[in-house]
Design a protein around this motif. Structure first.
Motif, PDB file in Angstrom:
ATOM      1  N   LYS A  94      43.943  30.142  49.745  1.00 25.39           N
ATOM      2  CA  LYS A  94      43.377  31.369  49.158  1.00 25.39           C
ATOM      3  C   LYS A  94      44.432  32.134  48.374  1.00 25.39           C
ATOM      4  N   SER A  95      45.642  32.242  48.940  1.00 25.39           N
ATOM      5  CA  SER A  95      46.684  32.989  48.257  1.00 25.39           C
ATOM      6  C   SER A  95      47.145  32.261  46.992  1.00 25.39           C
ATOM      7  N   GLU A  97      45.178  30.316  45.083  1.00 22.22           N
ATOM      8  CA  GLU A  97      44.103  30.540  44.118  1.00 22.22           C
ATOM      9  C   GLU A  97      44.189  31.938  43.532  1.00 22.22           C
ATOM     10  N   LYS A  98      44.502  32.921  44.403  1.00 23.16           N
ATOM     11  CA  LYS A  98      44.638  34.314  43.929  1.00 23.16           C
ATOM     12  C   LYS A  98      45.781  34.399  42.921  1.00 23.16           C
ATOM     13  N   ARG A 100      46.944  32.071  41.015  1.00 17.67           N
ATOM     14  CA  ARG A 100      46.605  31.415  39.756  1.00 17.67           C
ATOM     15  C   ARG A 100      45.698  32.309  38.912  1.00 17.67           C
ATOM     16  N   LYS A 101      44.753  32.966  39.566  1.00 13.21           N
ATOM     17  CA  LYS A 101      43.822  33.845  38.852  1.00 13.21           C
ATOM     18  C   LYS A 101      44.570  35.075  38.344  1.00 13.21           C
ATOM     19  N   GLY A 102      45.512  35.520  39.144  1.00  8.29           N
ATOM     20  CA  GLY A 102      46.234  36.728  38.785  1.00  8.29           C
ATOM     21  C   GLY A 102      47.196  36.476  37.677  1.00  8.29           C
TER      22      GLY A 102
END
Length: 102
Positions: A94-95, A97-98, A100-102
């Motif tokens: 989850k972190s 993915e966050k 990468r999105k951020g």
């Protein structure tokens, strides 16, 4: 049974002369009772052996039960460790993915 033998002996004591065949009848009864007694003794010995074997088997079963309980405890500990590792891996994903999105 022994009562018959005692009755025959009591009757023969009350008579002055033993009746013909009484001695052989008494001997036959004694031999028969001895045979029955020997069979009972053999049965008792056999039952003692069976009882001893059962006690040994009960000890083996008890040890196996303890082994199974230990294995179950270790399995629960491993399950807990694995569940924790999976949870931590999911959190890490989850972190990532966050990030990468951020």
């Amino acid at each position: 049974c022994f009562r018959e033998l005692i009755e025959i002996l009591a009757i023969s004591r009350n008579q002055k002369l033993p009746q013909p065949g009484e001695e052989s009848q008494i001997l036959e009864l004694l031999i028969q009772r001895d045979g029955e007694f020997q069979e009972l003794m053999k049965l008792a010995v056999d039952q003692g052996k069976i009882h001893h074997e059962m006690q040994l088997l009960e000890k083996v079963v008890e040890k196996r039960d303890n082994d199974i309980q230990q294995l179950q405890k270790q399995l629960k500990e491993a399950e807990h460790i694995l569940a924790t590792a999976v949870y931590q891996a999911k959190e890490k994903l989850k972190s990532i993915e966050k990030a990468r999105k951020g």
